[in-house]
Design an enzyme around this catalytic site. Sequence first.
Site, short mmCIF file in Angstrom:
data_model
loop_
_atom_site.label_atom_id
_atom_site.label_comp_id
_atom_site.label_asym_id
_atom_site.label_seq_id
_atom_site.Cartn_x
_atom_site.Cartn_y
_atom_site.Cartn_z
N GLU A 23 0.82 -1.21 0.00
CA GLU A 23 0.00 0.00 0.00
C GLU A 23 0.86 1.27 0.00
O GLU A 23 0.60 2.20 -0.76
CB GLU A 23 -0.92 -0.03 1.23
N THR B 69 -11.35 7.50 -13.58
CA THR B 69 -10.37 7.04 -12.60
C THR B 69 -10.81 5.74 -11.92
O THR B 69 -10.07 5.16 -11.15
CB THR B 69 -10.08 8.14 -11.56
#
Length: 546
Positions: free
Chosen positions: A361, A493
């Site tokens: 992440e 997106t």
Amino acid sequence: MMGLSATVARGIAVLAILSPFSSTVAGPVQKPFLEVPPSAFQHREDVKNIFIESYNAYRKFAFGHDDLLPISRSFSDGRNGWGASIVDGMATMRIMGLDDFFNEAVDFVGKIDFSESQTPDTTTIRYLGGLLSSYELSGKQHHILVEKAKQLTDKMAFAWETRNQTIPWRFVDFSTDTPNIGTSNIAEAGTLDMEWSRLSLYTGNDTYRRLAEGSVRTIAGLTDPLPGLAAQGIDPATNAFVGNYITWGGGSDSYFEYLIKYARLTNTNDNLFADTWHTAVDSSIKFLLRTSTVGDHLYLADRDDEGKIVHISSHLACFHGGNWILGGKLLNNETIVNIGLELVEACWNTYASTATGIGPEVFEFISRDSFQPSDTVPNRQQRQFFEQHGFFITSSDYILRPEVLESNFYAWRVTGDTKYLDRAASAVASFRKFLRVDSGGYSGINDVNDANINKGGRVDDTESFWFAEVLKYLYLTFDDPDHISLDKYVFNTEAQPFEAPPAKPVYGSGSPLPPKGPYTMKVAGAPLPAISPIPALSPNPLGIHD
Ligand SMILES: *[C@@H]1O[C@H](CO)[C@@H](O)[C@H](O)[C@H]1NC(C)=O
Ligand SMILES: *[C@@H]1O[C@H](CO)[C@@H](O)[C@H](O)[C@H]1NC(C)=O
Ligand SMILES: *[C@@H]1O[C@H](CO)[C@@H](O)[C@H](O)[C@H]1NC(C)=O
């Protein structure tokens, strides 16, 4: 003081006119005559099967709710409880030819009640984007999709509270149609124009486009901490930035992403969007690009409120490689394309370096100017990892995010280098091995660098972007490159593709002309409509009542 700010304001206007770039958005994007090797089709079917099994788990344990909890075989409703996985995933169903799932989704959409609950962020990109993209991909026959998109957006429009407000509040309470007052960020306020302008196209109500575009214009018109690089926080009450933090990661990311995509999607004659994007990229090259002292990997750093470089990046930020490749192609600028490809390399390295073959992440890196106050000082283990891999992990989880594979998809379609197909295949193998659970669903994991998943533990959640983005980008990577060609579609997106008009020709610049049509849509079987360029927005006031 009044005089000073007037002078500053005039200075900004002059700067905008003297923008160093005059960008024509026109270049062809995909490598001409690109084909996938025969081996790709098996991988494509593997991805489709992963979609089927994980979506079936969703249908069994969570249908109508937002997320599947694949381990507890239950559901959660963090995105309003309107069935985010269905609406966000339905364009993928259409693209994969899963018509039973798709038709079920259309029926479901007709029954959603938007009159309740708050709108947390991402309502536009997931719900509105999913509805309008699905409308286009299915031949514009399901008018209910536009009708529901309109109902939803008429609610969201209450985020503009007064006639003169240009930046929307971040949340609206749908049961009372009142906004929640508070600070927003440029990603929230600047990631609406693709979807809202599409809605204007299909409803004939131009207010949606004017509102969304006005928000972007306001942000682009402010004085940035660095040219083109807007700060992350913004206050809709004052139209002023909150702090000076600059990042291509979360909270800012899709504002930058949409500047160039909106220019391409609308073929607007107004250079503001493409020029601001190019200015942001130019400043990023000058001020944010860093090379790791190990491995020479190329990263885009953040810049903190005090102007200090933070040597950090993230899975979320890794969309940037693909966005630079796309924008570089559209502007016929190979420098930008090549840096984009290097960013893709560094992001892929975060996958290639871990025990699971999946990237983390958040990660940090060391370059020659490292060890600023905002940098993490790596512990012994992180230091060792850095010495081997050129980055170190600071948040080790993977929650089914798409960005690394999204950029890998752009790199493949633009270069035709089959190493990107191999990387996508490697990710598919890792997902099957490490993410699949007994329910048939796919879970996140807590530690991408521990192949013993039982020890590291799982994240009991399948967010809708697994269906909308990860599996769609993987599928299209292995599919016929003419299917959802980057010369005919612009992805929002959330990986929802929108039909793009034929690119504008370039006059007198010596640049190659874009490829000639025919612009037929393979998926829907319908001809691409002529979409006229949307005229530039007139200045304020931006009333929501027209
Ligand atoms: C257009 O949309 C706006 C925003 O939701 C709404 O206020 C307005 O009434 C709509 N106009 C028409 C003519 O429907
Ligand atoms: C908009 O108008 C209201 C009421 O006249 C005023 O209080 C507010 O400051 C204005 N907001 C902006 C962003 O100009
Ligand atoms: C391409 O973009 C880079 C970065 O902004 C710039 O320095 C360069 O001059 C551009 N090249 C061309 C040919 O426009």
